[in-house]
Design a protein around this motif. Sequence first.
Motif, mmCIF file in Angstrom:
data_model
loop_
_atom_site.group_PDB
_atom_site.id
_atom_site.type_symbol
_atom_site.label_atom_id
_atom_site.label_comp_id
_atom_site.label_asym_id
_atom_site.label_seq_id
_atom_site.Cartn_x
_atom_site.Cartn_y
_atom_site.Cartn_z
ATOM 1 N N ARG A 61 42.870 -60.831 64.006
ATOM 2 C CA ARG A 61 41.479 -60.858 63.676
ATOM 3 C C ARG A 61 40.876 -60.890 65.115
ATOM 4 N NH1 ARG A 61 42.715 -64.724 59.919
ATOM 5 N NH2 ARG A 61 43.082 -63.962 57.971
ATOM 6 N N LEU A 62 41.665 -61.099 66.054
ATOM 7 C CA LEU A 62 41.103 -61.422 67.479
ATOM 8 C C LEU A 62 40.819 -60.013 68.288
ATOM 9 C CD1 LEU A 62 43.579 -64.344 68.588
ATOM 10 C CD2 LEU A 62 41.484 -64.422 67.614
ATOM 11 N N PRO A 63 39.731 -59.925 68.966
ATOM 12 C CA PRO A 63 39.451 -58.734 69.675
ATOM 13 C C PRO A 63 40.473 -58.260 70.588
ATOM 14 C CG PRO A 63 37.592 -60.155 69.610
ATOM 15 C CD PRO A 63 38.673 -61.002 68.994
ATOM 16 N N TYR A 64 40.793 -57.253 71.171
ATOM 17 C CA TYR A 64 41.830 -57.062 71.998
ATOM 18 C C TYR A 64 41.716 -57.799 73.203
ATOM 19 C CZ TYR A 64 43.586 -53.851 75.765
ATOM 20 O OH TYR A 64 44.352 -53.377 76.750
ATOM 21 N N GLU A 65 40.344 -58.020 73.921
ATOM 22 C CA GLU A 65 39.948 -58.642 74.967
ATOM 23 C C GLU A 65 40.584 -59.966 74.847
ATOM 24 O OE1 GLU A 65 37.767 -56.759 73.352
ATOM 25 O OE2 GLU A 65 37.487 -54.938 74.616
ATOM 26 N N THR A 66 40.299 -60.683 73.770
ATOM 27 C CA THR A 66 40.994 -61.922 73.394
ATOM 28 C C THR A 66 42.408 -62.119 73.777
ATOM 29 O OG1 THR A 66 39.019 -62.559 72.106
ATOM 30 C CG2 THR A 66 40.936 -64.073 72.213
ATOM 31 N N VAL A 67 43.239 -61.301 72.948
ATOM 32 C CA VAL A 67 44.613 -61.003 73.280
ATOM 33 C C VAL A 67 45.142 -61.041 74.644
ATOM 34 C CG1 VAL A 67 46.592 -60.107 72.588
ATOM 35 C CG2 VAL A 67 44.905 -60.273 70.689
ATOM 36 N N SER A 68 44.327 -59.895 75.336
ATOM 37 C CA SER A 68 44.688 -59.931 76.826
ATOM 38 C C SER A 68 44.530 -61.100 77.591
ATOM 39 C CB SER A 68 43.828 -58.667 77.411
ATOM 40 O OG SER A 68 43.948 -57.534 76.568
ATOM 41 N N ALA A 69 43.145 -61.650 77.247
ATOM 42 C CA ALA A 69 42.984 -63.200 78.067
ATOM 43 C C ALA A 69 44.066 -64.161 77.822
ATOM 44 C CB ALA A 69 41.660 -63.726 77.557
ATOM 45 N N LEU A 70 44.658 -64.111 76.584
ATOM 46 C CA LEU A 70 45.485 -65.197 76.140
ATOM 47 C C LEU A 70 46.699 -64.802 76.909
ATOM 48 C CD1 LEU A 70 44.739 -65.484 72.414
ATOM 49 C CD2 LEU A 70 44.272 -67.296 74.333
ATOM 50 N N LEU A 71 47.202 -63.559 77.151
ATOM 51 C CA LEU A 71 48.388 -63.172 77.969
ATOM 52 C C LEU A 71 48.202 -63.623 79.284
ATOM 53 C CD1 LEU A 71 49.133 -59.587 76.449
ATOM 54 C CD2 LEU A 71 50.125 -61.797 75.910
ATOM 55 N N ARG A 72 47.116 -63.421 79.834
ATOM 56 C CA ARG A 72 46.907 -63.721 81.271
ATOM 57 C C ARG A 72 47.158 -65.336 81.604
ATOM 58 N NH1 ARG A 72 45.177 -60.710 85.308
ATOM 59 N NH2 ARG A 72 44.373 -58.809 85.000
ATOM 60 N N GLN A 73 46.566 -65.953 80.519
ATOM 61 C CA GLN A 73 46.719 -67.462 80.418
ATOM 62 C C GLN A 73 48.258 -67.969 80.366
ATOM 63 O OE1 GLN A 73 44.228 -68.413 77.564
ATOM 64 N NE2 GLN A 73 42.536 -67.308 78.493
ATOM 65 N N ALA A 74 49.286 -66.991 79.872
ATOM 66 C CA ALA A 74 50.642 -67.199 79.950
ATOM 67 C C ALA A 74 51.143 -66.832 81.084
ATOM 68 C CB ALA A 74 51.184 -66.645 78.707
ATOM 69 N N GLY A 75 50.589 -66.306 82.004
ATOM 70 C CA GLY A 75 51.199 -66.121 83.286
ATOM 71 C C GLY A 75 51.262 -64.415 83.237
#
Length: 969
Positions: free
Chosen positions: A472-486
């Motif tokens: 249910r998360l927007p594409y931009e949110t998933v991308s942001a979470l990936l960046r926070q994972a390095g």
Amino acid sequence: MHTSADRQDRHQYPAHWEADVVLRDGGTARIRPITVDDADRLVSFYEQVSDESKYYRFFAPYPRLSAKDVHRFTHHDFVDRVGLAATIGGEFIATVRYDRIGTDGLPASAPADEAEVAFLVQDAHQGRGVASALLEHIAAVARERGIRRFAAEVLPANTKMIKVFTDAGYTQKRSFEDGVVRLELDLEPTDRSMAVQHAREQRAEARSVRRLLAPGSVAVVGVGRAPGGVGRGILGNIREAGYEGPLHAVNKAFPEDLKEIDGVPAYRSVRDIDGHVDLAVVAVPAEHVPAVVAECGEHGVQGLVVLSAGYAESGPEGRERQRALVRAARAHGMRLIGPNAFGIINTAEDVRLNASLAPEPPRPGRIGLFAQSGAIGIALLSRLHRRGGGVTGVTGVSTFVSAGNRADVSGNDVLQYWYDDPDTDVVLMYLESIGNPRKFTRLARRTAAAKPLVVVQGTGTAPQGHAVRATRLPYETVSALLRQAGVIRVDTITELVDAGLLLARQPLPAGPRVAILGNSESLGVLTYDRCVAEGLRPARPVDLTTGATAEDFHRALAGALADDTNDAVVVTAIPAIGEGSPGDVELAEALRSAAAAVPGKPVLVVHVELGGLAQALSAATSTAPGAADKTPGVGTGAPPAHRADPVPGARAERPWGETAGPPPAAATEAVAPPAPPAPQDDTRLIPAYPAAERAVRALAEAVRYARWRREAADPGKVPEFDDIDEKGAARLIGELLARGEGLTLSADHTCELLGRYGIPVRRALPAPGPEAAVDAARALGYPVALKATAPHLRHRADLGGVRLDLADEEQLLRAYAELTELFGPPQELRPVVQAMAPRGVDTVVRAVIDPAAGAVLSFGLAGAASQLLGDMAHRLIPVTDREATSLVRSIRTAPLLFGWRGSTPVDTPALERLLLRVSRLVDDHPEVVAVTLEPVVVAPHGVSVLGATVRLAPPPARDDLGPRTMPAY
């Protein structure tokens, strides 16, 4: 006492307990509940167990199972008595069961929360990690059924089984009585048990991929008799790459007297091959694949690469065909790449496998490459290989995987392999979709702490052939979470290659300070502007003029690298005219020798029409950084607040870090990030880019990644709060769910639940009429606010549905009349009265459990900033104290919290504590599936939660604390 409905539920077959697992050696097995239909399988399994193993299980000679034993071990109620079996090819290889017991050790039912557990593993499969996998699954089943402890009695000589229990990581007690070791395990997951589980998962999945990428023998199924065709092409590619293991060509249409083809032994069936086959590359029409898979399974093949198309990418019928393919492969313990795959490559000297359709094999190197799309895979291999155009020169690949429909082996599996692969320094991935974002984020964080991970992520719409968890998360949110994972997130394959080349060739920068030098003032200014736009801190470009010699470049680069105020250097070069102008090779050697003298800082070249220079800079046979680069990113302290004077004519943006705004989340001292695995070559290559924006973008990604590495070394901690009532909250949640309140809680219950976690919500009393509003104001005390809470007016102060600072009854009644006159009768407005909170900045805090990404905490400013502009920041739960600090500072409008344009800074430490409390609530109670606090007024002193909603739902049967499983099919 149980009702008839309860008894029926107790005997219902729990299909969700079925799971495929990867074992320690990389093979696979299926775990499922044992049923009454398994009597013959159980007897056959027991007959294949040694007398010693039987003795360890029953503490006495027990040569065969009686009819009573078989009945007992196959009849379960799936609540108090549960049995699980691990199977391969439909046959049992191991079993485990538990029986619930009371305090007297006799059979019992709930609320008894202890059970006896016992295992039996076929001798031929001992040492494969089968018992450890079964323990994870039976423990998850037990927790689901309300069992909190396991008890096991083991003979002292059964050291293997004792080790299974002691290595699991659970809190345990151990005693010795009457010649038997008694073990008691607390089944509540601990940090150690989760670490053990994840480590086992990594080793098993890495080994399963290693068996595919480094096979001891290969069979190509579908080799045509005539030249051409996919199978014949694959066979030729394997031969030409220099693969030295046994190689076999298979085609059922071969004449019986055909003994070899292209010098390779030929067979009509995999069954006819003498000796073991590790890998089968399947290139036959989809309708013939099932028969090939059956042959491979019977022959003991370990893995498959299926190039055949006609599966899920072709529609519903193909999707069913794909499911059947995966089930068949897993039934025989095989892992599968594909279908619709492009192939695999391993350039290691002792492997040299090119089982792909790549028209030109890559050179050996240290970049791991994953692509789901064959076409993209070709493009990436070509860009890393070619000379001229783009980022030029030779860049090698360690391993390449094109997973096609990734029905089984996915990017997660390959990431597990690359994590500790000594031949891979940088990982590049093109992901059209992410099947399990939660797991990918966890694996990416661990991998990125050891080596760079660069990803191009699809737009969020999965290709037809891919099975993807709904999010249910927007594409931009998933991308942001990936960046926070390095993860180094880029948007195009050009940026993927640009960043990959820099990271493979150069050390990580210690900070954002960039020196620029070259023989073109205009190109230097352009580079400066791009640095500013990317958040770097460039110094004024040094113009060497068009008459600069190779010695001038050498001297300038050596000086810039020796300067402690520079973290990286960008060299710009254009063609020069004149007798003293350096040639390409001469200039390349001058730059390379200067860079070699100071190996701790990255150097990039931006060139215009100097293809020869780019080739000369890349004139080497490996992408490995030099041995002196083993400690990248060495710095000399915190970067200064300002850099050199601005360039005349350059844009007016301030350098990185000078804009008014939030203080940094942590000290910015330039500390060297952890070193990746030591390179194996002494040649340091300098990447050359044909455009300033490409070079600077790659450098900016490296700077951000290096900063993440430094921060990841100290991620912070999840703080404890003495005033949190976790048990009280659990009781309340259980009571509410028992009443059927599985949706949005009432205002009173919301306040009660949040209050148990130290999150007070300001009371809002309903005001269905003017008199009720006056009574509410008297109860709360003036001044008060009058708000309309109708859905179309809620949180919309801009529409006029809120009246603030009402100091007395007269002002309240006037405001009430104005609202009803403007917006309608009270029953439509749903007005409430609330005590005034201290003035501050209105913010919003949200937490949601997403089925794919997991629990996510979000923060932003209330109103247009978050609703219209999407200015929200996100972190995965549980959030640490450092992550809460960075979360507050991550939004673009964060300066409003820190005294923008002379305003009073607000109490961000109190805001961070609120974020941490919300994180704890959701992490402690998976039944809390959504929390919204809006608005949260952050004042100069303290925070006030003015509105809150909480949603509950029964927790999922399995969560991140559950056992290892492969994606279900």
